[in-house]
Scaffold this active site. Structure first.
Site, PDB file in Angstrom:
ATOM      1  N   GLY A 160      -4.693 -12.236   1.867  1.00  0.00           N
ATOM      2  CA  GLY A 160      -4.591 -10.995   1.114  1.00  0.00           C
ATOM      3  C   GLY A 160      -5.408  -9.885   1.745  1.00  0.00           C
ATOM      4  N   TYR A 161      -6.603 -10.215   2.187  1.00  0.00           N
ATOM      5  CA  TYR A 161      -7.471  -9.230   2.833  1.00  0.00           C
ATOM      6  C   TYR A 161      -6.840  -8.718   4.122  1.00  0.00           C
ATOM      7  CZ  TYR A 161     -11.760  -7.121   4.670  1.00  0.00           C
ATOM      8  OH  TYR A 161     -12.697  -6.238   5.177  1.00  0.00           O
ATOM      9  N   ALA A 162      -6.325  -9.640   4.940  1.00  0.00           N
ATOM     10  CA  ALA A 162      -5.687  -9.233   6.193  1.00  0.00           C
ATOM     11  C   ALA A 162      -4.485  -8.335   5.933  1.00  0.00           C
ATOM     12  CB  ALA A 162      -5.268 -10.469   6.992  1.00  0.00           C
TER      13      ALA A 162
END
Length: 256
Positions: A160-162
């Site tokens: 999700g962060y990427a």
């Protein structure tokens, strides 16, 4: 105007999100030291008496603080309305607020994905749209996003962060394409591995920590203060011919 005068932010007001600690706090203080008054917001920021407020006031500038959970869409919209009423002109917007949630992709729950995308991408667009609209109408402004090495790389156990940081890179360029001709510069700063709360799990993992340090030519973790110069540059008239750029501050990581 001599070159140092181009870096002055005297008479400007900067809105800095995620300003309570780490990179965001360092950016807010640096902008104040360059002459800007600061509007700060974080999920748990004290209305008065915060450490960032003390340092901004110590630099001789004004500070106004807000608390807002960017994962709550209605709270975000309420915050935007309050800021517009309290601070009619925002000259500089620093979109630094963010979160990270770690789990392997096969075990990454919807709740992790949804929260990270909401905080790191959706809220950034909505805030930029609403503050940027005023900048476009006025014909001037600076917007600075905090991107990441994972704007360029996939990372491990942080899908999700990427995805959110890849989106920030594209959003930076998309807004720059529309708004640069209208006097609004839109850029991003991509931190490398920085000694903050977000990287504590990596710092505390001996194997990962060693592999990270072995790749960084500078031979150390970055510090929040390493972003003082870059944010002042991108917020000032010294960077007037830069837009749509992602400035990497990583100790040389991406060059390896």
């Amino acid at each position: 105007m001599n070159v140092l005068e181009k870096f002055s932010l005297a008479g400007k007001t900067a809105l800095v999100t995620g300003c309570k600690r780490g990179i965001g706090k360092a950016m807010a203080v640096a902008l104040a030291q360059a002459g800007a008054d600061i509007v700060g917001v974080s999920a748990s920021l004290e209305k008065t008496g915060s450490e960032v407020e003390k340092e901004v006031l110590g630099a001789g500038r004004a500070f106004r603080g807000y608390a807002c959970d960017f994962s709550d869409r209605q709270a975000l919209l309420g915050f935007i309305s309050a800021v517009k009423a309290d601070c009619p002109q925002i000259d500089i917007l620093v979109n630094n607020a963010g979160t990270i949630m770690r789990a392997p992709a096969t075990e990454h729950p919807d709740e992790y994905w949804d929260k990270v995308i909401e905080v790191n991408l959706n809220a950034q667009f909505i805030l930029s749209r609403e503050i940027g609209k005023q900048m476009v109408e006025r014909g001037s402004g600076k917007i600075i996003f905090t991107a990441s090495l994972l704007t360029f790389q996939g990372g491990i156990t942080v899908p999700g962060y990427a995805a959110s940081k890849g989106g920030i890179g594209q959003l930076t360029m998309a807004l720059a394409n529309e708004w640069t001709s209208k006097g609004v510069n839109v850029n991003a700063i991509a931190p490398g591995y920085i000694r903050t709360d977000n990287t504590r799990a990596l710092q505390n993992d001996p194997g990962r920590c060693k592999s990270i340090l072995d790749r960084i030519p500078a031979g150390r973790w970055g510090e929040p203060g390493d972003f003082s110069g870059p944010v002042v540059f991108l917020a000032s008239s010294a960077s007037d011919y830069m837009s749509g750029t992602i400035m990497v501050v990583d100790g040389g990581w991406m060059g390896r």
